[in-house]
Write an enzyme that holds these catalytic residues in place. Structure first.
Site, PDB file in Angstrom:
ATOM      1  N   ARG A  84      27.220  28.354  25.773  1.00 42.56           N
ATOM      2  CA  ARG A  84      26.514  28.629  24.420  1.00 42.56           C
ATOM      3  C   ARG A  84      25.459  29.721  24.322  1.00 42.56           C
ATOM      4  O   ARG A  84      25.081  30.115  25.662  1.00 42.56           O
ATOM      5  CB  ARG A  84      25.926  27.158  23.724  1.00 42.56           C
ATOM      6  CG  ARG A  84      25.571  26.115  24.526  1.00 42.56           C
ATOM      7  CD  ARG A  84      24.317  26.495  25.477  1.00 42.56           C
ATOM      8  NE  ARG A  84      23.154  27.108  24.591  1.00 42.56           N
ATOM      9  CZ  ARG A  84      22.227  27.721  25.077  1.00 42.56           C
ATOM     10  NH1 ARG A  84      21.992  27.940  26.384  1.00 42.56           N
ATOM     11  NH2 ARG A  84      21.282  28.269  24.273  1.00 42.56           N
ATOM     12  N   GLY A  85      24.838  30.013  23.480  1.00 40.24           N
ATOM     13  CA  GLY A  85      24.060  31.063  23.481  1.00 40.24           C
ATOM     14  C   GLY A  85      24.817  32.485  23.106  1.00 40.24           C
ATOM     15  O   GLY A  85      25.713  32.736  23.764  1.00 40.24           O
ATOM     16  N   ALA A  86      24.186  33.030  22.413  1.00 37.60           N
ATOM     17  CA  ALA A  86      24.949  34.437  21.710  1.00 37.60           C
ATOM     18  C   ALA A  86      25.654  35.449  22.520  1.00 37.60           C
ATOM     19  O   ALA A  86      26.814  35.414  22.486  1.00 37.60           O
ATOM     20  CB  ALA A  86      24.061  35.112  20.745  1.00 37.60           C
ATOM     21  N   ARG A 117      32.891  29.314  16.700  1.00 40.73           N
ATOM     22  CA  ARG A 117      31.263  29.451  16.176  1.00 40.73           C
ATOM     23  C   ARG A 117      31.249  30.519  15.493  1.00 40.73           C
ATOM     24  O   ARG A 117      31.284  31.604  15.711  1.00 40.73           O
ATOM     25  CB  ARG A 117      30.552  29.156  17.281  1.00 40.73           C
ATOM     26  CG  ARG A 117      30.930  27.917  18.179  1.00 40.73           C
ATOM     27  CD  ARG A 117      29.640  27.686  18.905  1.00 40.73           C
ATOM     28  NE  ARG A 117      28.417  27.298  18.440  1.00 40.73           N
ATOM     29  CZ  ARG A 117      27.355  27.172  18.995  1.00 40.73           C
ATOM     30  NH1 ARG A 117      27.083  27.443  20.338  1.00 40.73           N
ATOM     31  NH2 ARG A 117      26.286  26.364  18.376  1.00 40.73           N
ATOM     32  N   GLN A 128      18.367  21.939  23.780  1.00 41.63           N
ATOM     33  CA  GLN A 128      18.659  22.952  24.698  1.00 41.63           C
ATOM     34  C   GLN A 128      17.152  23.315  25.516  1.00 41.63           C
ATOM     35  O   GLN A 128      17.342  23.769  26.693  1.00 41.63           O
ATOM     36  CB  GLN A 128      19.108  24.226  24.006  1.00 41.63           C
ATOM     37  CG  GLN A 128      20.517  24.239  23.387  1.00 41.63           C
ATOM     38  CD  GLN A 128      20.683  23.843  22.160  1.00 41.63           C
ATOM     39  OE1 GLN A 128      19.816  23.109  21.528  1.00 41.63           O
ATOM     40  NE2 GLN A 128      21.745  24.300  21.167  1.00 41.63           N
ATOM     41  N   ASP A 145      20.825  34.811  17.082  1.00 46.19           N
ATOM     42  CA  ASP A 145      22.265  34.989  17.102  1.00 46.19           C
ATOM     43  C   ASP A 145      22.862  35.683  16.442  1.00 46.19           C
ATOM     44  O   ASP A 145      23.871  36.191  16.291  1.00 46.19           O
ATOM     45  CB  ASP A 145      22.587  33.395  16.559  1.00 46.19           C
ATOM     46  CG  ASP A 145      22.442  32.289  17.740  1.00 46.19           C
ATOM     47  OD1 ASP A 145      21.235  31.933  17.926  1.00 46.19           O
ATOM     48  OD2 ASP A 145      23.262  32.034  18.294  1.00 46.19           O
ATOM     49  N   ASN A 202      18.671  32.224  14.106  1.00 48.18           N
ATOM     50  CA  ASN A 202      18.405  31.374  15.662  1.00 48.18           C
ATOM     51  C   ASN A 202      18.740  30.109  15.522  1.00 48.18           C
ATOM     52  O   ASN A 202      18.495  29.488  14.288  1.00 48.18           O
ATOM     53  CB  ASN A 202      17.333  31.967  16.239  1.00 48.18           C
ATOM     54  CG  ASN A 202      17.003  31.861  17.691  1.00 48.18           C
ATOM     55  OD1 ASN A 202      18.066  32.030  18.319  1.00 48.18           O
ATOM     56  ND2 ASN A 202      15.996  31.095  18.309  1.00 48.18           N
ATOM     57  N   LYS A 203      18.611  29.520  16.629  1.00 47.45           N
ATOM     58  CA  LYS A 203      18.543  28.038  16.807  1.00 47.45           C
ATOM     59  C   LYS A 203      17.712  27.130  15.301  1.00 47.45           C
ATOM     60  O   LYS A 203      16.526  27.522  15.257  1.00 47.45           O
ATOM     61  CB  LYS A 203      18.183  27.442  18.151  1.00 47.45           C
ATOM     62  CG  LYS A 203      18.338  25.852  18.242  1.00 47.45           C
ATOM     63  CD  LYS A 203      19.593  25.310  17.806  1.00 47.45           C
ATOM     64  CE  LYS A 203      20.753  25.877  18.314  1.00 47.45           C
ATOM     65  NZ  LYS A 203      22.020  25.468  17.713  1.00 47.45           N
TER      66      LYS A 203
END
Ligand code: MRU
Length: 346
Positions: free
Chosen positions: A46-48, A89, A196, A237, A247-248
């Site tokens: 995960r993570g862009a 996603r 995370q 993201d 973002n998150k």
């Protein structure tokens, strides 16, 4: 770094399983694109930027298995693979950026043999990974100049080596400041519901010997008010043309609190996270994830059965809260509309 987020090895894609950190350091191997798509969906990776690398490698894996006589048939099947990747996603634009990049490689090499195109796709996927590493280091160099010696830095989610090909974006800035010898301290938001911050950022920084203190998300505002935080640095993201940043979930709250308390709030991201086709954050699709992520912690229920739940995985921070966007090409502050466009053309 003591771990490898993702790599192409012997015609397999190998990833550290981020669902099992920090309890276990396990590496999963994937030999087909469907497995990689499932790994992205299930947040093994995960993570862009890391999602972008995984998509590129997944497409390269899939391409090797295509059976076709003509380029048109090959490309149609490649597009189907890309479709599967695109559905994993929706928010991180690096996924779509990587897919387009891979399709372009196939198209511009259409006159070559199909086996050769598959080989070129593999090389391109590895290049996406290598470039991302270099890009993160450049982000770190640019961002470190904004971090004062002795600074206490708040970060949210994990925008580290685990979220990229290595080194990280927000954590890249932190790593670079640390490498420059600055005595920094990091506050890591735990980042409910997926944790995370607690599971990944805390783990990553501990490995590196960078002083890190874990806090629950709802503690950030109070620590800011007490003067314990000097700067916020987060990842992204997707960044719209006007600088609004997805973002998150929880990033928006951090940004508003930072402004209220007069604390600089920076976004660190590669230019592949820019989506200038989106005028503002209102146009960015926000992923909504399963309710179990909110009602359960590691499989244990923490809410009454049947409770109604919302679980947006991202939020959008309006650009007026952002002191600057740190990219591999430099730091952009204010007038994002013009500056981001200029950056892309650079
Ligand atoms: O749901 P995730 O874990 O993929 O979300 C990750 C984030 O929001 C990160 O902050 C972002 O991707 C930047 S990663 C360098």
């Amino acid at each position: 770094m003591s771990f490898r987020t993702i790599e192409w090895r012997d015609n397999r894609v190998v990833m550290i399983d981020q669902t099992r950190l920090p309890a276990e350091e396990v590496y999963n191997e994937y030999s087909d694109f469907k497995g990689v798509a499932e790994a992205i969906r299930g947040m093994v990776i995960r993570g862009a930027p890391a999602i972008g690398v995984a998509a590129a490698m997944g497409i390269a894996l899939g391409a090797r298995d295509i059976i076709a006589d003509t380029f048109d048939s090959y490309f149609r099947q490649l597009e189907n693979i890309c479709e599967v990747m695109a559905k994993t996603r929706p928010t991180a634009v690096n996924l779509f950026w990587a897919i387009e990049r891979m399709k372009r490689v196939a198209l511009i090499n259409r006159e070559r043999g199909l086996a050769q195109i598959s080989e070129l796709l593999k090389e391109e996927a590895i290049r996406v990974e290598m470039e991302d590493l270099a890009i993160c280091k450049a982000i770190g160099r640019h961002g470190a100049s904004l971090v004062k010696d002795g600074a206490a830095i708040l970060t949210h989610c994990n925008a580290g080596g685990l979220a990229t090909a290595g080194y990280g974006t927000a954590l890249g800035v932190i790593r670079a400041a640390h490498e420059e010898g600055k005595k920094i301290r990091v506050f890591a938001d735990e980042t409910r519901p997926w944790l995370q911050g607690a599971r990944l950022t805390a783990w990553e920084l501990l490995q590196e010997g960078i002083p890190v203190t874990l806090i629950a998300d709802n503690m950030a505002g109070w620590l800011m008010k007490k003067g314990e935080i000097g700067i916020c640095v987060v990842g992204a993201d997707r960044i719209a043309a006007n600088g609004d940043t997805a973002n998150k979930i929880g990033t928006y709250s951090v940004a508003v609190l930072a402004k209220e308390n007069g604390i600089p709030f920076y976004v660190a991201a590669p230019t592949s996270t820019l989506d200038l086709t989106k005028k503002s954050g209102d146009d960015i699709p926000i992923e909504e994830r399963h309710s179990l992520e909110v009602t359960h912690l590691q499989g244990i229920p923490v809410a009454p059965e049947g409770i109604s739940v919302r679980n947006p995985a991202f939020d959008v921070t309006p650009s007026r809260y952002i002191s600057g966007i740190i990219t591999e090409k430099g730091v952009v502050t204010g007038d994002y509309e013009r500056q981001l466009r200029r950056l892309v053309d650079k």
